[in-house]
Design a protein around this motif. Structure first.
Motif, PDB file in Angstrom:
ATOM      1  N   PRO A 187       0.822  -1.219   0.000  1.00 40.34           N
ATOM      2  CA  PRO A 187       0.000   0.000   0.000  1.00 40.34           C
ATOM      3  C   PRO A 187       0.856   1.270   0.000  1.00 40.34           C
ATOM      4  CG  PRO A 187      -0.723  -1.493   1.736  1.00 40.34           C
ATOM      5  CD  PRO A 187       0.447  -2.147   1.075  1.00 40.34           C
ATOM      6  N   LEU A 188       2.019   1.225   0.651  1.00 40.97           N
ATOM      7  CA  LEU A 188       2.895   2.401   0.685  1.00 40.97           C
ATOM      8  C   LEU A 188       3.516   2.645  -0.684  1.00 40.97           C
ATOM      9  CD1 LEU A 188       4.821   2.128   4.071  1.00 40.97           C
ATOM     10  CD2 LEU A 188       2.756   3.386   3.534  1.00 40.97           C
ATOM     11  N   ALA A 189       3.895   1.557  -1.357  1.00 39.25           N
ATOM     12  CA  ALA A 189       4.489   1.682  -2.693  1.00 39.25           C
ATOM     13  C   ALA A 189       3.475   2.316  -3.644  1.00 39.25           C
ATOM     14  CB  ALA A 189       4.939   0.321  -3.205  1.00 39.25           C
ATOM     15  N   SER A 190       2.257   1.766  -3.676  1.00 39.05           N
ATOM     16  CA  SER A 190       1.221   2.303  -4.569  1.00 39.05           C
ATOM     17  C   SER A 190       0.971   3.771  -4.262  1.00 39.05           C
ATOM     18  CB  SER A 190      -0.098   1.545  -4.409  1.00 39.05           C
ATOM     19  OG  SER A 190       0.132   0.165  -4.495  1.00 39.05           O
ATOM     20  N   ALA A 191       0.936   4.112  -2.976  1.00 41.91           N
ATOM     21  CA  ALA A 191       0.658   5.491  -2.587  1.00 41.91           C
ATOM     22  C   ALA A 191       1.726   6.430  -3.138  1.00 41.91           C
ATOM     23  CB  ALA A 191       0.578   5.606  -1.068  1.00 41.91           C
ATOM     24  N   ASN A 192       3.007   6.009  -3.058  1.00 44.16           N
ATOM     25  CA  ASN A 192       4.079   6.856  -3.577  1.00 44.16           C
ATOM     26  C   ASN A 192       3.949   7.082  -5.067  1.00 44.16           C
ATOM     27  OD1 ASN A 192       5.326   7.358  -1.220  1.00 44.16           O
ATOM     28  ND2 ASN A 192       6.741   5.635  -1.356  1.00 44.16           N
ATOM     29  N   ALA A 193       3.442   6.083  -5.767  1.00 44.83           N
ATOM     30  CA  ALA A 193       3.363   6.183  -7.220  1.00 44.83           C
ATOM     31  C   ALA A 193       2.189   7.049  -7.673  1.00 44.83           C
ATOM     32  CB  ALA A 193       3.237   4.786  -7.821  1.00 44.83           C
ATOM     33  N   VAL A 194       1.147   7.114  -6.874  1.00 44.83           N
ATOM     34  CA  VAL A 194      -0.122   7.658  -7.355  1.00 44.83           C
ATOM     35  C   VAL A 194      -0.506   9.001  -6.729  1.00 44.83           C
ATOM     36  CG1 VAL A 194      -2.611   7.183  -7.313  1.00 44.83           C
ATOM     37  CG2 VAL A 194      -1.031   5.387  -7.940  1.00 44.83           C
ATOM     38  N   LEU A 206      -5.953   5.975  -0.007  1.00 43.45           N
ATOM     39  CA  LEU A 206      -5.656   5.284  -1.258  1.00 43.45           C
ATOM     40  C   LEU A 206      -6.195   3.857  -1.155  1.00 43.45           C
ATOM     41  CD1 LEU A 206      -3.932   5.421  -4.009  1.00 43.45           C
ATOM     42  CD2 LEU A 206      -2.519   3.788  -2.803  1.00 43.45           C
ATOM     43  N   ILE A 207      -7.037   3.490  -2.122  1.00 42.98           N
ATOM     44  CA  ILE A 207      -7.580   2.125  -2.137  1.00 42.98           C
ATOM     45  C   ILE A 207      -7.043   1.432  -3.383  1.00 42.98           C
ATOM     46  CG2 ILE A 207      -9.680   0.736  -2.169  1.00 42.98           C
ATOM     47  CD1 ILE A 207     -11.168   3.143  -1.009  1.00 42.98           C
ATOM     48  N   VAL A 327      -8.686   7.934  -3.429  1.00 48.18           N
ATOM     49  CA  VAL A 327      -8.089   7.671  -4.736  1.00 48.18           C
ATOM     50  C   VAL A 327      -8.119   6.162  -4.946  1.00 48.18           C
ATOM     51  CG1 VAL A 327      -6.012   7.835  -6.143  1.00 48.18           C
ATOM     52  CG2 VAL A 327      -6.602   9.702  -4.599  1.00 48.18           C
ATOM     53  N   LEU A 328      -8.676   5.732  -6.087  1.00 51.77           N
ATOM     54  CA  LEU A 328      -8.759   4.302  -6.389  1.00 51.77           C
ATOM     55  C   LEU A 328      -7.670   3.940  -7.380  1.00 51.77           C
ATOM     56  CD1 LEU A 328     -12.583   4.159  -7.138  1.00 51.77           C
ATOM     57  CD2 LEU A 328     -11.493   3.250  -5.103  1.00 51.77           C
ATOM     58  N   THR A 329      -6.962   2.835  -7.125  1.00 56.14           N
ATOM     59  CA  THR A 329      -5.983   2.384  -8.110  1.00 56.14           C
ATOM     60  C   THR A 329      -5.952   0.862  -8.112  1.00 56.14           C
ATOM     61  OG1 THR A 329      -3.771   2.796  -8.967  1.00 56.14           O
ATOM     62  CG2 THR A 329      -3.937   2.425  -6.608  1.00 56.14           C
ATOM     63  N   GLY A 330      -5.018   0.280  -8.876  1.00 57.04           N
ATOM     64  CA  GLY A 330      -4.991  -1.173  -9.011  1.00 57.04           C
ATOM     65  C   GLY A 330      -5.899  -1.600 -10.151  1.00 57.04           C
ATOM     66  N   GLY A 331      -5.744  -2.841 -10.599  1.00 56.66           N
ATOM     67  CA  GLY A 331      -6.526  -3.332 -11.737  1.00 56.66           C
ATOM     68  C   GLY A 331      -8.020  -3.208 -11.531  1.00 56.66           C
ATOM     69  N   ASP A 349     -15.191  12.570  -2.013  1.00 56.97           N
ATOM     70  CA  ASP A 349     -14.697  12.801  -3.381  1.00 56.97           C
ATOM     71  C   ASP A 349     -13.786  11.662  -3.801  1.00 56.97           C
ATOM     72  OD1 ASP A 349     -15.914  15.148  -3.750  1.00 56.97           O
ATOM     73  OD2 ASP A 349     -14.213  16.402  -3.162  1.00 56.97           O
ATOM     74  N   THR A 350     -13.925  11.217  -5.038  1.00 56.10           N
ATOM     75  CA  THR A 350     -13.132  10.071  -5.480  1.00 56.10           C
ATOM     76  C   THR A 350     -12.546  10.321  -6.858  1.00 56.10           C
ATOM     77  OG1 THR A 350     -14.604   8.604  -4.241  1.00 56.10           O
ATOM     78  CG2 THR A 350     -13.249   7.577  -5.914  1.00 56.10           C
ATOM     79  N   ARG A 351     -11.315   9.876  -7.061  1.00 50.22           N
ATOM     80  CA  ARG A 351     -10.741   9.893  -8.408  1.00 50.22           C
ATOM     81  C   ARG A 351     -10.011   8.575  -8.646  1.00 50.22           C
ATOM     82  NH1 ARG A 351      -5.077  10.739  -9.232  1.00 50.22           N
ATOM     83  NH2 ARG A 351      -3.960  11.286  -7.322  1.00 50.22           N
ATOM     84  N   ILE A 352      -9.777   8.254  -9.920  1.00 50.55           N
ATOM     85  CA  ILE A 352      -8.979   7.073 -10.253  1.00 50.55           C
ATOM     86  C   ILE A 352      -7.512   7.523 -10.296  1.00 50.55           C
ATOM     87  CG2 ILE A 352      -8.573   5.239 -11.944  1.00 50.55           C
ATOM     88  CD1 ILE A 352     -11.351   5.063 -10.846  1.00 50.55           C
TER      89      ILE A 352
END
Length: 436
Positions: A187-194, A206-207, A327-331, A349-352
């Motif tokens: 989850p920390l890695a994804s957060a840094n990227a997004v 971040l989800i 913020v939604l990410t992942g496949g 509020d939500t964004r991809i």
């Protein structure tokens, strides 16, 4: 491997991704090569078949090597999985001499004390993240170094995981002929990227919806406040479609991607998809309305579980409010109308999220897909680790040179506070070396 190169290895439930990246002269990251393979042997983020996982890793690595035309040796790996949990903990130390200012050593002592927390059998602390400090009862101190005080206390966000699962990942990486350079919480890695720095300051959740797990990371005031791993993701949706429509998994996955929607009101009653039957059987007809209803039911369940975690963190209190929302990410974030559904359930509020925050401007759209958020984050993490090491080496040589000119040195060298993950990586490595 050269300093400005790093390789992220995302060992997921559905796919394994190897990504090679380097920093360009503008400080942005260019992706040189990417390889992915179907992940066999991982269930809900946990390795359950070593041999198959090794094969999948080697396949992904090979593909990335061919794409970038280079050999991969060191990798940064992410850990997630249903065994990860997090807790809040406060601890303090009393300093023997309050006439001197607080330094790195005091903070290390405090952090090491947290590591003595008694865990459940088989569990180990993966991350200890200081939230804010108190010095002699004065609260809300972000950086206590350089202050005077006798009693230093802090709130910590402690992330805990199963030792055996982490070692198994280490084992797979090593047996694939690679060197485990670093371990990071996914989850920390994804957060840094997004996520952008502004979002982390304002408060954001971040989800990351993967195949086997849904990871959550919550930031506020630029600090990670809460992490959780929910043990299901996109695969259970496919599973439900398979059962609900009596079709095979491959067809269910395609249906979900091509026609699936998280919002059933969208489809008219007469929209129908015809699916070829298995050998010699009649084709099946499935209404899109039914398909959406199946998907909707499961997605609502996942989102509600995540929302419970967001509430656990305390989103409803005024000073903990997440102003930047979700913020939604992942496949799994690519499901049609998911954003609307999440906004409807949570009222936030939500964004991809696309992992382009730190990537070079001319990156392929393919790479900036939410699918690769974790892989990009792991590359970033690897690059950061290199830079830290480079800085440390530079400092060491400088100090040596100074020592050569001066008989003794007055200043104590500032030592970089090593993140606990670096220590964990070393422990896993030692364990693997001695286990052979």
């Amino acid at each position: 491997m050269e300093h400005n190169l790093a390789v992220g290895l995302d060992i997921g439930t559905t796919k394994i991704v190897a990504m090679i990246g380097r920093k360009n002269e503008y400080g942005k990251v260019e992706i040189l090569g990417i390889g992915k393979s179907k992940s066999l042997g991982v269930h809900r983020g946990v390795v359950n078949n070593i041999t198959q996982t090794i094969q999948s890793i080697q396949q992904a690595i090979q593909e990335a090597e061919v794409a970038a035309d280079m050999k991969i040796e060191d990798v940064t790996v992410g850990i997630a999985g249903q065994h990860i949990r997090s807790l809040q903990h406060s601890d303090y130390i009393t300093r023997s001499n309050s006439e001197t200012v607080i330094d790195e050593d005091d903070i290390d002592r405090l952090i090491n004390q947290v590591h003595k927390l008694v865990m459940l059998p088989g569990e180990e602390i993966i991350h200890v993240l200081p939230q804010e400090y108190k010095v002699d009862g004065q609260a809300e101190i972000k950086e206590p170094i350089g202050m005077y005080g006798g009693r230093l206390e802090a709130n910590f966000h402690v992330v805990v995981g199963q030792v055996s699962s982490i070692r198994n990942i280490g084992r797979c990486v090593q047996s694939s002929g690679l060197n485990l350079e670093g371990i990071t919480l996914e989850p920390l890695a994804s957060a840094n990227a997004v996520l952008s720095q502004e979002e982390k300051e304002a408060g954001v959740a971040l989800i990351d919806i993967g195949g086997g797990t849904t990871d959550l990371a919550i930031f506020r005031d630029g600090i990670i406040r809460h992490t959780a791993v929910i043990p299901f993701g996109g695969n259970v949706i496919t599973e439900d479609i398979k059962e609900g429509c009596s079709i095979i998994e491959k067809q269910a996955e395609l249906l979900k991607i091509k026609f699936g929607s998280a919002w059933p009101g969208e489809n008219k009653d007469n929209e129908i998809v015809s699916i070829p039957g298995l050998r010699g059987r009649e084709p099946k007809e499935i209404t899109l309305k039914n398909l959406s209803k199946i998907i909707h039911a499961r997605v609502v369940e996942i989102v509600e579980q995540v929302y419970v975690e967001i509430k656990n963190y305390g989103h409803e209190e005024q000073k903990k409010k997440l102003i930047a929302g979700i913020v939604l990410t992942g496949g799994g974030s690519q499901l049609k109308h998911l954003k609307q559904l999440v906004e409807y359930i949570t009222g936030m509020d939500t964004r991809i999220g696309y992992p382009n925050e730190h990537l070079a401007g001319d990156s392929d759209d393919d790479i900036t897909s939410p699918l690769y958020a974790t892989a990009v984050g792991l590359v970033l993490d690897g690059l950061k680790r290199h830079e830290r090491r480079k800085a440390e080496q530079k400092k060491e040589t400088e100090i040596k040179e100074e020592l050569a000119t001066e008989a003794e040195i007055k200043e104590k060298p500032v030592k970089e506070r090593r993140s606990f993950l670096d220590k964990l990586t070393e422990r896993v490595k030692d364990f693997l070396d001695n286990a052979e």
